[in-house]
Design an enzyme around this catalytic site. Structure first.
Site, PDB file in Angstrom:
ATOM      1  N   HIS A  87       0.830  -1.212   0.000  1.00  0.00           N
ATOM      2  CA  HIS A  87       0.000   0.000   0.000  1.00  0.00           C
ATOM      3  C   HIS A  87       0.864   1.261   0.000  1.00  0.00           C
ATOM      4  O   HIS A  87       0.558   2.236  -0.701  1.00  0.00           O
ATOM      5  CB  HIS A  87      -0.950   0.002   1.195  1.00  0.00           C
ATOM      6  CG  HIS A  87      -1.890  -1.163   1.205  1.00  0.00           C
ATOM      7  ND1 HIS A  87      -2.642  -1.507   2.318  1.00  0.00           N
ATOM      8  CD2 HIS A  87      -2.211  -2.068   0.243  1.00  0.00           C
ATOM      9  CE1 HIS A  87      -3.363  -2.573   2.035  1.00  0.00           C
ATOM     10  NE2 HIS A  87      -3.115  -2.934   0.794  1.00  0.00           N
ATOM     11  N   HIS A 244      -9.421  -1.935  -4.913  1.00  0.00           N
ATOM     12  CA  HIS A 244      -8.330  -2.261  -3.992  1.00  0.00           C
ATOM     13  C   HIS A 244      -7.346  -3.240  -4.635  1.00  0.00           C
ATOM     14  O   HIS A 244      -6.131  -3.136  -4.418  1.00  0.00           O
ATOM     15  CB  HIS A 244      -8.838  -2.847  -2.677  1.00  0.00           C
ATOM     16  CG  HIS A 244      -7.700  -3.141  -1.744  1.00  0.00           C
ATOM     17  ND1 HIS A 244      -7.086  -2.155  -0.994  1.00  0.00           N
ATOM     18  CD2 HIS A 244      -7.002  -4.282  -1.499  1.00  0.00           C
ATOM     19  CE1 HIS A 244      -6.069  -2.692  -0.335  1.00  0.00           C
ATOM     20  NE2 HIS A 244      -5.997  -3.976  -0.620  1.00  0.00           N
ATOM     21  N   ASP A 248      -3.314  -2.718  -4.994  1.00  0.00           N
ATOM     22  CA  ASP A 248      -2.271  -3.698  -4.692  1.00  0.00           C
ATOM     23  C   ASP A 248      -1.332  -3.894  -5.887  1.00  0.00           C
ATOM     24  O   ASP A 248      -0.104  -3.962  -5.733  1.00  0.00           O
ATOM     25  CB  ASP A 248      -2.898  -5.051  -4.339  1.00  0.00           C
ATOM     26  CG  ASP A 248      -3.399  -5.123  -2.912  1.00  0.00           C
ATOM     27  OD1 ASP A 248      -3.016  -4.263  -2.095  1.00  0.00           O
ATOM     28  OD2 ASP A 248      -4.167  -6.061  -2.604  1.00  0.00           O
ATOM     29  N   HIS A 271      -1.034 -10.868  -5.143  1.00  0.00           N
ATOM     30  CA  HIS A 271       0.380 -10.514  -5.002  1.00  0.00           C
ATOM     31  C   HIS A 271       1.298 -11.551  -5.654  1.00  0.00           C
ATOM     32  O   HIS A 271       2.290 -11.192  -6.285  1.00  0.00           O
ATOM     33  CB  HIS A 271       0.743 -10.383  -3.522  1.00  0.00           C
ATOM     34  CG  HIS A 271      -0.086  -9.369  -2.795  1.00  0.00           C
ATOM     35  ND1 HIS A 271      -0.098  -8.030  -3.120  1.00  0.00           N
ATOM     36  CD2 HIS A 271      -0.941  -9.497  -1.746  1.00  0.00           C
ATOM     37  CE1 HIS A 271      -0.910  -7.376  -2.315  1.00  0.00           C
ATOM     38  NE2 HIS A 271      -1.428  -8.242  -1.464  1.00  0.00           N
TER      39      HIS A 271
END
Length: 301
Positions: A87, A244, A248, A271
């Site tokens: 973030h 969101h 990321d 991720h």
């Protein structure tokens, strides 16, 4: 050449140190974080100030990422690790911070409210200072693609930084969501930075038994239980979930050390897929190059 970042196209750092504290979402430990200015060429470097018996500096790079299951974790050659950097990295990218030293006194960055909002506010308070070195960009020359089951992500040539992200969850609260946008500072501030991480109530106990999510709460995550959102205030904006995931991805890609001239497309990517894409790009030197651009006004003159 259309560039979606600042018009001066020079590296920049912050004017003054900025400090914030909070809990780590996985460890539940309170940590203090200080962002400090850094000279051109430094890049983003994290320093574990609680470790003094070995090298505690962790320069960010694609190769430094060692775990990307539920967050982005980096490690240096001395085995010093730091997790949940994504973030803050997204805020650095969108606000054009090329060089900074980030001191943190624990194993994980604070989760704050689960978005990049408070990191952006922190950097705004510090102020920004342009530097003499021209900003480097990573220009995508050929498409690079990775797949993991039904998840996939790609980087494609484009004359600016664009992103398309799609998610698909069986939960009626989320369902299928798509966002397609130019990654620049105004768009990030208006549409991306305040969107929070999210999770499902039935997963929380299993995560905690695995030593994770110990600091997670309705204060720093959107929690879904069946077809209900447990947070009293509901969502902050439409399609907050996919926004969101895009946040990321911006942070995950900025481990490359420069903003993109390219288009990212992700489907259900997290991720781990993002880091596989970073490593695939680094392994394909013919697919990209580093470039600098002088200001448009200078070119016109």
């Amino acid at each position: 050449m259309s560039l979606s970042f600042r018009h001066d196209h020079h590296e920049r750092t912050i004017v003054a140190p900025a400090i914030i504290a909070g809990v780590g979402v996985h460890t539940g430990r309170r940590v203090r974080l200080a962002v400090r200015p850094a000279p051109s060429g430094t890049g983003i470097v994290f320093v574990r100030t609680d470790i003094t018996d070995r090298d505690n500096r962790i320069p960010v790079s694609g190769e430094a990422v060692v775990d990307a299951r539920l967050n982005t974790m980096i490690e240096n050659a001395a085995g010093v690790r730091l997790s949940t950097i994504e973030h803050l990295m997204a805020a650095f990218c969108a606000l054009g911070v090329s060089n900074a030293v980030v001191e943190v006194d624990g194993p994980e960055l604070p989760i704050l409210d689960g978005s990049a909002l408070e990191f952006v506010q922190l950097l705004d308070r510090a102020g920004f200072r342009p530097q003499a070195t021209p900003q480097r960009y990573i220009e995508i020359l050929e498409t690079v693609h990775v797949t993991d089951g039904d998840k996939h992500a790609a980087l494609l040539p484009c004359d600016r930084y664009e992103m398309r992200f799609e998610i698909d969850f069986p939960s009626a609260v989320i369902g299928n969501q798509v966002i397609d946008f130019v990654v620049d500072e105004p768009t990030f501030r208006k549409e991306i930075m305040a969107c929070r991480t999210f999770g499902f109530a039935h997963e929380v106990e299993a995560l905690r038994q695995a030593g994770l999510a110990r600091g997670g709460s309705l204060e720093n995550a959107v929690v879904i239980d069946g077809d209900d959102i447990l947070n009293p205030g509901g969502l902050r904006m439409e399609r907050e979930f996919v926004r969101h995931k895009a946040l990321d991805a911006i942070g995950d890609l900025y481990v490359l050390g420069a903003p993109m001239l390219g288009r990212y497309e992700g489907y259900k990517a997290g991720h781990a897929v993002n880091n596989r894409l970073v490593r695939a790009l680094l392994a394909a030197p013919h697919a990209w190059r580093e470039v600098t651009r002088v200001p448009e006004l200078a070119q016109a003159g």
